[in-house]
Design an enzyme around this catalytic site. Structure first.
Site, PDB file in Angstrom:
ATOM      1  N   ASP A 188       0.815  -1.211   0.000  1.00 35.76           N
ATOM      2  CA  ASP A 188       0.000   0.000   0.000  1.00 35.76           C
ATOM      3  C   ASP A 188       0.852   1.267   0.000  1.00 35.76           C
ATOM      4  O   ASP A 188       0.478   2.272  -0.596  1.00 35.76           O
ATOM      5  CB  ASP A 188      -0.931   0.015   1.212  1.00 35.76           C
ATOM      6  N   HIS A 227      -3.594  10.052   6.386  1.00 31.37           N
ATOM      7  CA  HIS A 227      -3.395   8.796   7.112  1.00 31.37           C
ATOM      8  C   HIS A 227      -2.011   8.673   7.754  1.00 31.37           C
ATOM      9  O   HIS A 227      -1.825   7.840   8.652  1.00 31.37           O
ATOM     10  CB  HIS A 227      -3.592   7.594   6.184  1.00 31.37           C
ATOM     11  N   GLY A 236      -1.960   4.041   4.288  1.00 32.74           N
ATOM     12  CA  GLY A 236      -2.960   4.411   3.301  1.00 32.74           C
ATOM     13  C   GLY A 236      -2.461   5.320   2.198  1.00 32.74           C
ATOM     14  O   GLY A 236      -3.109   6.327   1.882  1.00 32.74           O
ATOM     15  N   ASP A 295     -13.199  13.110   2.797  1.00 29.67           N
ATOM     16  CA  ASP A 295     -12.682  11.897   2.145  1.00 29.67           C
ATOM     17  C   ASP A 295     -13.560  10.721   2.569  1.00 29.67           C
ATOM     18  O   ASP A 295     -14.136  10.727   3.657  1.00 29.67           O
ATOM     19  CB  ASP A 295     -11.244  11.686   2.612  1.00 29.67           C
ATOM     20  N   ASP A 341     -12.377  10.643  -3.290  1.00 33.08           N
ATOM     21  CA  ASP A 341     -12.834   9.253  -3.350  1.00 33.08           C
ATOM     22  C   ASP A 341     -14.228   9.094  -2.762  1.00 33.08           C
ATOM     23  O   ASP A 341     -14.806   8.004  -2.808  1.00 33.08           O
ATOM     24  CB  ASP A 341     -11.845   8.307  -2.670  1.00 33.08           C
ATOM     25  N   TYR A 382      -9.321   8.172  -6.815  1.00 37.40           N
ATOM     26  CA  TYR A 382      -8.597   7.156  -7.573  1.00 37.40           C
ATOM     27  C   TYR A 382      -9.163   6.907  -8.967  1.00 37.40           C
ATOM     28  O   TYR A 382      -8.710   6.012  -9.656  1.00 37.40           O
ATOM     29  CB  TYR A 382      -8.525   5.871  -6.735  1.00 37.40           C
TER      30      TYR A 382
END
Length: 482
Positions: free
Chosen positions: A124, A166, A174, A201, A290, A329
């Protein structure tokens, strides 16, 4: 949502705005025109997390091109920010973690594999070329933007490359390595008594909440999907802060498929009540895209217009405002969303037909600023659930010490120093009285995501249906949060 539940009327909204527009609370210019500063490093979009990684910094290049082609740069001051220095990053992050980011590269990463788990580096949060320079660029922009607000050089500052909420003090998380939001807020706290952080978010703003969990000088408000499994696994409504910060963390956990009308109704109600009670002197707004419908990793049904409506609501309070990016994304929609929100911040209407530009193929087949993004995911947010959410939020706000007063110090040395600004005896009494009562669940969950190969990010539609099927199964088990 039925309007009958919207008890926060326009009269109250006007009263709140008038109260917070007073010289005691807001540093605004004497003229009426809102001054907007736009911070963009042209190199920040050139980094690459990896072929199959969903985070694509190139979305920042697309956003900037649309901003320029629409002529929005003529409505604001444009700044090329300098990179954050090591000392500035060390204001929050641990020295050994920063040293690791500075030294690790794709070529030498095997030498550092023994600390990958410690710093949460892997799939990630991969090691990629220029990783530390990338962090310096986006973090430097947020720091410079904060200083611009402090100096009174702008009413609103924009850094779409920021918003990486994050990242923790000692580890990546993240897709985030350095938490530019925390660094920006630390700058703001050198001048402003109270800072409100607002996060739209789809993922919980856990890194920012954790950083300021024990202070009342920063209030964090996060609107996000929560079912206990969705990344990052935090954001339950009962995470309210501790010690001096008890009740100053506010979480609004949502279910799959929330639509425009519901989201705007709830956002407006929560933010009017929060700002009316906390009376922030500055606001940081994280605009993770997102939470839009049709996002590769998302599961809401929000349109770009509704997402922008949240920006408008916060802007209307006329409180010094730092706006940052975040997740997102499906790059074509991220660029459209942040361009539209830039237009809101500079009070300019845009044509729905996208202007011709060298990246126009990213926006096919519609080539419009406002594509249809709604209705793809079943809405699991019923009226009773949302009214109950609002009631819980209002109830928590009743426990706030209204607008906490502080004893200012000129240059707070570090994040813990902010906890010492108040009366020491009061702080010790608060800690003693709450000892053993406050617990904080910080369960870590595996990131729910899919990987896409094409930088255009227009393919992989078949994979979306698989992701949403898995996501719906997880949400079916969710009686959560309340």
């Amino acid at each position: 949502m039925p309007r009958s539940g919207a008890t926060l009327t326009e009269d109250r909204r006007s009263a709140n705005k008038a109260k917070h527009a007073s010289p005691a609370n807001v540093r605004l210019a004497s003229h009426n025109k809102t001054r907007v500063a736009y911070f963009h490093d042209e190199g920040v979009g050139n980094y690459h997390y990896g072929e199959r990684h969903p985070m694509k910094p190139h979305r920042l290049t697309l956003t900037n091109h649309l901003v320029l082609k629409y002529g929005l740069h003529d409505k604001m001051e444009i700044f090329q920010p300098r990179r954050a220095t090591d000392d500035e990053i060390l204001e929050f992050h641990a020295a050994d973690y920063v040293d690791f980011l500075k030294r690790v590269t794709p070529d030498n990463q095997k030498e550092f594999e023994q600390v990958f788990q410690r710093f949460n580096v892997g799939d990630d949060c991969p090691v990629f070329t220029g990783i530390y320079e990338f962090c310096q660029r986006y973090a430097g922009a947020s720091i410079e933007a904060s200083r611009k607000l402090i100096a009174g050089g702008a009413n609103i500052c924009i850094n779409w490359s920021g918003g990486l909420h994050h990242a923790k003090k000692c580890e990546a998380s993240g897709f985030c390595y350095i938490n530019d939001i925390v660094l920006g807020i630390l700058e703001l706290l050198r001048y402003f008594p109270r800072v409100l952080y607002v996060d739209i978010d789809i993922h919980h703003g856990d890194g920012v909440q954790e950083a300021f969990y024990t202070t009342d000088r920063v209030m964090t408000v996060s609107f996000h999907k929560y079912n206990g499994d969705f990344f990052p696994g935090t954001g339950h409504i009962d995470e309210i802060g501790s010690n001096l910060g008890k009740y100053y963390s506010l979480n609004v956990p949502l279910r799959d498929g929330i639509d425009d009308e519901q989201y705007i109704w709830l956002f407006k109600a929560v933010m009017e009540a929060t700002i009316g009670t906390y009376q922030p002197s500055a606001i940081v707004l994280q605009c993770g895209a997102d939470s839009l419908g049709c996002d590769r990793l998302g599961c809401f049904n929000l349109s770009i217009e509704a997402h922008g409506r949240c920006v408008q609501i916060i802007k209307d309070f006329k409180i010094p405002l730092l706006v940052v990016g975040g997740g997102g994304y499906t790059v074509r929609n991220v660029a459209r969303c942040w361009t539209y929100e830039t237009s809101i911040l500079v009070d300019t209407e845009l044509s729905n037909e996208l202007p011709s530009n060298e990246y126009i193929d990213f926006f096919k087949p519609d080539y419009q600023l406002h594509p249809h993004l709604s209705g793809r995911v079943e809405n699991q947010n019923d009226q009773a659930y949302l009214f109950k959410l609002r009631e819980r939020v209002v109830e928590q706000l009743r426990y706030l010490d209204a607008a906490p007063s502080i004893q200012m110090q000129e240059m707070p040395p570090n994040i813990q120093g902010f906890l010492e600004d108040g009366d020491e005896a009061m702080r010790e009494a608060e800690e003693d009285s709450e000892l053993g009562k406050d617990t904080r669940g910080v369960a870590k969950a595996r990131l729910e995501n899919e990987w896409y190969e094409d930088d255009y990010d227009n393919d992989g539609e078949a994979m979306d249906s698989v992701w949403h099927k898995d996501n719906s199964a997880a949400s079916a088990a969710d009686d959560t949060t309340m």
